[in-house]
Design an enzyme around this catalytic site. Structure first.
Site, PDB file in Angstrom:
ATOM      1  N   ASP A  51      43.604  45.502  41.410  1.00  0.00           N
ATOM      2  CA  ASP A  51      44.422  45.334  40.206  1.00  0.00           C
ATOM      3  C   ASP A  51      43.998  46.342  39.135  1.00  0.00           C
ATOM      4  O   ASP A  51      44.585  46.398  38.049  1.00  0.00           O
ATOM      5  CB  ASP A  51      44.407  43.885  39.690  1.00  0.00           C
ATOM      6  CG  ASP A  51      43.014  43.387  39.387  1.00  0.00           C
ATOM      7  OD1 ASP A  51      42.047  44.137  39.565  1.00  0.00           O
ATOM      8  OD2 ASP A  51      42.893  42.220  38.954  1.00  0.00           O
ATOM      9  N   GLU A 122      39.023  36.689  42.196  1.00  0.00           N
ATOM     10  CA  GLU A 122      37.843  36.721  41.328  1.00  0.00           C
ATOM     11  C   GLU A 122      37.415  35.295  40.976  1.00  0.00           C
ATOM     12  O   GLU A 122      38.234  34.505  40.515  1.00  0.00           O
ATOM     13  CB  GLU A 122      38.147  37.498  40.044  1.00  0.00           C
ATOM     14  CG  GLU A 122      38.456  38.957  40.294  1.00  0.00           C
ATOM     15  CD  GLU A 122      38.673  39.745  39.001  1.00  0.00           C
ATOM     16  OE1 GLU A 122      38.514  39.180  37.895  1.00  0.00           O
ATOM     17  OE2 GLU A 122      39.020  40.933  39.106  1.00  0.00           O
ATOM     18  N   GLU A 189      30.047  42.815  41.365  1.00  0.00           N
ATOM     19  CA  GLU A 189      30.278  43.881  40.382  1.00  0.00           C
ATOM     20  C   GLU A 189      29.289  43.792  39.224  1.00  0.00           C
ATOM     21  O   GLU A 189      29.130  42.732  38.590  1.00  0.00           O
ATOM     22  CB  GLU A 189      31.725  43.788  39.853  1.00  0.00           C
ATOM     23  CG  GLU A 189      32.028  44.875  38.821  1.00  0.00           C
ATOM     24  CD  GLU A 189      33.509  45.108  38.572  1.00  0.00           C
ATOM     25  OE1 GLU A 189      34.347  44.517  39.269  1.00  0.00           O
ATOM     26  OE2 GLU A 189      33.820  45.916  37.671  1.00  0.00           O
TER      27      GLU A 189
HETATM   28  O1  KIV Z   1      40.517  46.264  41.036  1.00  0.00           O
HETATM   29  C1  KIV Z   1      39.561  46.905  41.480  1.00  0.00           C
HETATM   30  O2  KIV Z   1      39.569  48.130  41.575  1.00  0.00           O
HETATM   31  C2  KIV Z   1      38.366  46.164  41.884  1.00  0.00           C
HETATM   32  C3  KIV Z   1      37.156  46.942  42.256  1.00  0.00           C
HETATM   33  C4  KIV Z   1      36.521  47.504  41.051  1.00  0.00           C
HETATM   34  C5  KIV Z   1      36.198  46.162  43.059  1.00  0.00           C
HETATM   35  O3  KIV Z   1      38.376  44.967  41.892  1.00  0.00           O
END
Ligand code: KIV
Length: 271
Positions: A51, A122, A189
């Site tokens: 996203d 998430e 992260e």
């Molecule tokens: O949306 C994204 O690019 C991510 C990565 C940073 C893991 O979730």
């Protein structure tokens, strides 16, 4: 009989086996057909339709505005380009939190309409009902803990997470829960490297780090950052392999000069 040998596809099982063998997993983001062709040709294991498209493709400040329809558009473009990599798609903000039925419907739309292979969400215990319901429909789920950008307005900043004991403990528990629920991998992260290492050793599923140090089972970066297409983003964890913003700008400026002085097109470039 065809002698054409198809490239062996990466699956969720491949990733688990890679962890077992101590082989590092590589993941990069992809949002469009042309870049996904290059990503797949590079031999990358996983393409994440993140996203982060909300930031790098649409120019939003956060990942919150991107919609499910937009994610499906990006994901289907990527899927059309890919022969080997596993394609994982972020469920966007608002499409899975709070209501497991909505979560399942969102995941099914992604899988049906884009042809992708898995979804990413998430959060930990607070979204466990959604994760269970998506998994029960046979859709593989990748987790994402630590700095979770969809909750940026709760955190207030993009600084390193889980430096304090209490948050670190919660993160360890959430990681164990995601493993137990049946997620196939977990993004960690921006958390301390020691903690990321401890989590990676304590759960069976592979961890994929971004700003989580070297002890995770794999690494992920946003492709636009790695290539230097983004310009004003310099977190400590980012290694830029190219400075494409300037390289591309230089090429465009050469073209402008050539057109303006009548050098393009030349005799060989016309009919
Ligand atoms: O949306 C994204 O690019 C991510 C990565 C940073 C893991 O979730």
């Amino acid at each position: 009989m065809s002698v054409h040998k198809e490239a062996k596809r990466i699956t969720t099982h491949t990733l688990r086996e890679m962890k077992r063998q101590g082989e590092k997993i590589t993941m990069l983001t992809g949002y469009d057909y042309s870049m996904a062709r290059i990503l797949d040709a590079s031999g990358i294991d996983v393409i994440l339709v993140g996203d982060s498209a909300s930031n790098v493709m649409a120019g939003h400040e956060t990942t919150l505005p991107i919609t499910l329809d937009q994610m499906i558009y990006h994901a289907s473009s990527v899927v059309r380009a890919v022969q080997k990599a596993l394609v994982v798609v972020d469920l966007p903000f608002g499409s899975y939190q709070g209501n497991s039925k909505v979560a399942l419907e969102s995941a099914i739309r992604i899988m049906k309409e884009s042809g992708a292979h898995a979804v990413k969400v998430e959060g930990g215990s607070v979204i466990q009902e959604s994760i269970k319901r998506i998994l029960s429909a046979g859709v593989p789920v990748m987790g994402h803990l630590g700095l979770t950008p969809q909750s940026i307005y709760k955190f207030g900043t993009y600084t390193v997470r889980a430096r304090q004991e209490e948050e670190a403990q919660q993160l360890m528990e959430d990681a164990a829960l995601l493993d137990e629920l049946g997620c196939f991998a977990l993004v960690l992260e921006k958390i301390p490297a020691e903690l990321a290492g401890e989590i990676s050793r304590s759960i069976d599923i592979p961890t994929i780090g971004i700003g989580g140090g070297s002890q995770t089972d794999g690494q992920v970066l946003v492709t636009h950052d790695l290539l230097g297409l983004t310009k004003d983003f310099h977190p400590r964890f980012l290694r830029r392999y190219l400075e494409l913003f300037d390289t591309i700008k230089d090429a465009m400026q050469e073209y402008i000069v050539d057109v303006r002085r009548g050098d393009f097109p030349n005799q060989n470039e016309q009919y």
